[in-house]
Structure formats: structure tokens, C-alpha cells
Design an enzyme around this catalytic site. Structure first.
Site, PDB file in Angstrom:
ATOM      1  N   ASN A 179       0.777  -1.247   0.000  1.00 33.85           N
ATOM      2  CA  ASN A 179       0.000   0.000   0.000  1.00 33.85           C
ATOM      3  C   ASN A 179       0.805   1.292   0.000  1.00 33.85           C
ATOM      4  OD1 ASN A 179      -2.125  -1.707  -0.045  1.00 33.85           O
ATOM      5  ND2 ASN A 179      -2.683  -1.483   2.113  1.00 33.85           N
ATOM      6  N   TYR A 181       3.582   2.239   1.487  1.00 37.27           N
ATOM      7  CA  TYR A 181       4.319   2.723   2.648  1.00 37.27           C
ATOM      8  C   TYR A 181       5.816   2.421   2.468  1.00 37.27           C
ATOM      9  CZ  TYR A 181      -0.372   3.462   4.241  1.00 37.27           C
ATOM     10  OH  TYR A 181      -1.663   3.897   4.306  1.00 37.27           O
ATOM     11  N   ASN A 236      -1.881   5.185  -2.510  1.00 37.41           N
ATOM     12  CA  ASN A 236      -0.802   6.086  -2.084  1.00 37.41           C
ATOM     13  C   ASN A 236       0.178   6.399  -3.220  1.00 37.41           C
ATOM     14  OD1 ASN A 236      -1.534   6.713   0.592  1.00 37.41           O
ATOM     15  ND2 ASN A 236      -0.827   4.712   1.284  1.00 37.41           N
TER      16      ASN A 236
HETATM   17  C1  8OZ Z   1      -6.576   3.238   5.196  1.00 37.84           C
HETATM   18  C2  8OZ Z   1      -6.380   4.406   5.927  1.00 37.84           C
HETATM   19  C3  8OZ Z   1      -5.212   4.563   6.603  1.00 37.84           C
HETATM   20  C4  8OZ Z   1      -4.240   3.603   6.571  1.00 37.84           C
HETATM   21  C5  8OZ Z   1      -3.135   0.589   4.602  1.00 37.84           C
HETATM   22  C6  8OZ Z   1      -2.625   1.165   6.849  1.00 37.84           C
HETATM   23  O1  8OZ Z   1      -3.669   0.894   3.551  1.00 37.84           O
HETATM   24  C7  8OZ Z   1      -3.377   1.406   5.794  1.00 37.84           C
HETATM   25  C8  8OZ Z   1      -4.420   2.436   5.825  1.00 37.84           C
HETATM   26  C9  8OZ Z   1      -5.609   2.279   5.152  1.00 37.84           C
HETATM   27  O2  8OZ Z   1      -2.388  -0.371   4.680  1.00 37.84           O
END
Ligand code: 8OZ
Length: 360
Positions: A179, A181, A236
Site C-alpha cells: 500500500n 508505505y 498512495n
Molecule cells: C486506510 C487508511 C489509513 C491507513 C493501509 C494502513 O492501507 C493502511 C491504511 C488504510 O495499509
């Protein structure tokens, strides 16, 4: 013999009572003072303990790893005490729970960072994304590109977080590599334009993930470690020139660690299961020898058919677990599911969190 979603399964020496997994779900209910897990969170997880395995919401491994208001940490003594309430409550119901270790990298904002610093990332390239800082949604700024000694320090934060997870009573750890990060930012070529040993070739882009896994295996038996990836998600503002090739390499590399499981978001995070041209989940999975947890948009029929075909060993459900603490029982009986209320997904109290009704 045909396996059912409701049959037990073992991951290494860990016995799970069924193949239904509660997916990691950010809910922003930690106590604002110190980002600590609390009694309300313990109740929420305990209510869902009939899952074969619960994977906790992402827990930041350090203050720098935080990207949203009211997400819990796993770096302070009070946080460990808070998580102990959660694991005790889940274990009292015979549940199993892994913690998801999270560093958001560039998906953050100075207002959430220690001393108002810039968030960090492999390269100084902003994500086209927004985070919630407790007041509203703000765009993610251009991050600070990590120096190599700073990378070493983050790997040490992961190792420490893994030791804290042990102290807090978790059954294992899931590394959040999905996602968009930090780990995902290293893997994808759009966000990683480094020219040192952490960037460029596939081997180099995978180095950070490998070094984190090496650190985690110093703390946990390898079968008590899982990794979550989202090869084809653009969540993201993640992008890669050739995700199939990238993730075939990444998963082959992960396989060398003899981990308990691989957990993939199949398609767009929380969205379509459709894959881009050339995308093939079965091929990716074939590079991994441990258990495979499939996630994204599953219902009972699709879940059971994937188990039947041998396309997955376990299935993770997200939103349905938000609104159905007794999801396992409802699926078993073919009972209707409560509809989740999106307005209470992120932040707030018990409403839309611990007050969803059980089957009569
Ligand atoms: C939605 C809102 C905030 C964080 C992820 C930790 O997508 C999240 C997340 C999802 O892995």
C-alpha cells in the site's frame, strides 16, 4: 480431501482454528496521549477472536513511522502494556493475533512527525496522497531522502518493535510491505530512484525489505513472520514499470527466509480485483513455499472456491470483519452480514467499532 474455510490449518507450529483471517484494518482508536492501544481496542479485537488469525491494524515502529492521527505505536513501554491488554483479551477467547509492523515513509506530514520534521523516503519524491492529521486531510509533502545510516537506524527500529511485539504477547508479526508505505516505496521504481545499494536493480530495491526480514528473524522464529504486499495496487500513488517482474523477484527473495506466510492484496487496495495486463497472482504465489493468505473483495463463495482450487490457503476479510464480529459464524451459517458504516471507519469511539450486533 476437500478443505473447507472452516477447517483448521497450521502455520509452522501455530494451530489456527479456521482459514478465515481478519485483515489488518486501520481504525484510528488509539489513545491520543502516547498512541496507546486501550480497553476499547481490546474489546474490539476480542469480539473478533473467532477468526483463525487476526492481523492487527498497522502499528508504527517508531514516532517517525506514523502517518495518521490516532494510530497505535509499538515502540514505548505504555504501548506494550496497551497491546498486552489486546493480546490477553484475544487469547482468552482462544484467538490468535499477529501485529502488523508499519512504517509509513513518505505517507505522512510534519505535523505528525517528531520535531515537525519532514517524513522520510528512499528518494525525495512526493506521493500524490493525503493523510489525516487529526483535523483534516493534508497533502503529503516532498520527503527527506534517507541517508544510509538512517536506513540502518530504521532497520533497528523494526528489530526493536519485533522484540516489543513479543513482550506484548503477540503470536507473531506481519511486516507491512504493501500500500505504498516505506517498504513498498523502496520496491517500486517510481518512488525509489536511489543510486546506492538500495536503488536501481531489483536486487537493490529489495535490499531494504531483506534487511528488515533479517532483523525480524533475529527475534522471531521465521514461521511466526508473514509479509503483506500489494503488487498491483496504486494506493498512495504507488507505481512500477513492471510490477509482475518486480514482485516475482521480491517474492522469490522473501521465500529464502522460510516465513510462515505471504499475504497479498489482489488488485487495487480496497477496490477492484482486476489486474493490469501481464499481472498474474498465481504465478507470483508460485515463488513462495509457505502458506498463502489472499485478500481483497472476497465473499464466501469466492473464498471457498479459491481454497478448493488450491489458489489460497487462507482468506483475509476486511470490511466484513468491521461490521461482523461473528463473521466466521455468519459465513458458516450462510447468515446475512451487517453492512459496514464508512463514516465510522477512521477515528471515534465505540460507535461503528464495538457495537455491531451479533447474530440472534
Ligand atoms: C486506510 C487508511 C489509513 C491507513 C493501509 C494502513 O492501507 C493502511 C491504511 C488504510 O495499509
Amino acid at each position: 480431501m476437500r478443505k473447507s474455510l472452516f477447517d483448521p490449518i497450521e502455520i509452522g507450529d501455530l494451530k489456527l482454528s479456521n482459514r478465515i483471517v481478519m485483515a489488518p484494518l486501520t481504525r484510528n482508536r488509539a489513545s491520543a496521549n502516547g498512541d496507546c492501544p486501550n480497553e476499547l481496542m481490546a474489546l474490539y479485537y476480542a469480539q473478533r477472536a473467532s477468526a483463525g488469525l487476526i492481523i492487527s491494524e498497522g502499528a508504527q515502529i517508531s514516532p517517525q513511522g506514523k502517518g495518521y492521527a490516532w494510530t497505535p505505536g509499538i515502540y514505548s513501554a505504555q504501548q506494550i502494556d496497551g497491546w498486552r491488554k489486546v493480546t490477553d483479551a484475544v487469547h482468552a477467547q482462544q484467538g490468535r493475533i499477529f501485529i502488523q509492523l508499519w512504517h509509513v515513509g513518505r505517507i505522512s506530514h510534519p505535523s505528525l512527525q517528531p520535531n515537525g520534521q519532514l517524513p522520510v523516503a528512499p528518494s525525495a519524491i512526493a506521493a500524490k496522497a493525503h493523510i489525516f492529521d487529526g483535523k483534516g486531510f493534508v497533502p503529503t509533502p516532498k520527503p527527506h531522502a534517507l541517508e544510509s545510516n538512517e536506513i540502518d537506524a530504521i532497520i533497528e527500529d523494526y528489530r526493536l518493535a519485533a522484540t516489543h511485539a513479543k513482550s506484548a504477547g503477540f503470536d507473531g508479526v506481519e511486516l507491512h510491505g504493501a500500500n505504498g508505505y516505506l517498504i513498498d516505496q523502496f520496491l517500486h521504481d517510481q518512488s525509489n530512484q536511489r543510486s546506492d545499494r538500495y536503488g536501481g536493480s531489483l536486487e537493490n530495491r529489495t535490499r531494504f525489505l531483506s534487511e528488515v526480514l533479517t532483523a525480524l528473524t533475529k527475534v522471531w522464529p521465521s514461521k511466526r513472520i508473514g509479509v503483506r504486499l500489494s503488487p498491483f495496487s496504486s494506493f498512495n500513488s504507488t507505481a512500477d514499470t513492471n510490477p509482475q517482474e518486480t514482485f516475482a523477484y521480491v517474492i522469490s527473495k522473501i521465500n529464502e527466509f522460510n516465513l510462515g506466510y505471504l499475504h497479498l492484496v489482489e488488485g487495487e487496495t480496497g477496490g477492484s480485483r482486476e489486474l493490469p495486463a501481464g499481472g498474474n497472482i498465481a504465478k507470483l504465489r508460485s515463488h513462495f513455499d509457505g502458506a498463502y493468505i489472499a485478500n481483497n473483495g472476497y465473499n464466501y463463495e469466492l473464498a471457498q472456491s479459491q481454497i478448493d482450487r488450491g489458489a489460497a490457503d487462507l482468506i483475509a476479510f476486511g470490511k466484513d470483519f468491521i461490521s461482523n464480529p461473528d463473521l466466521v459464524e455468519r459465513l458458516r451459517r450462510g447468515a446475512p452480514l451487517n453492512i459496514p458504516n464508512q463514516n465510522t471507519f477512521y477515528g471515534g469511539g465505540a460507535e461503528g467499532y464495538t457495537d455491531y450486533p451479533l447474530l440472534a
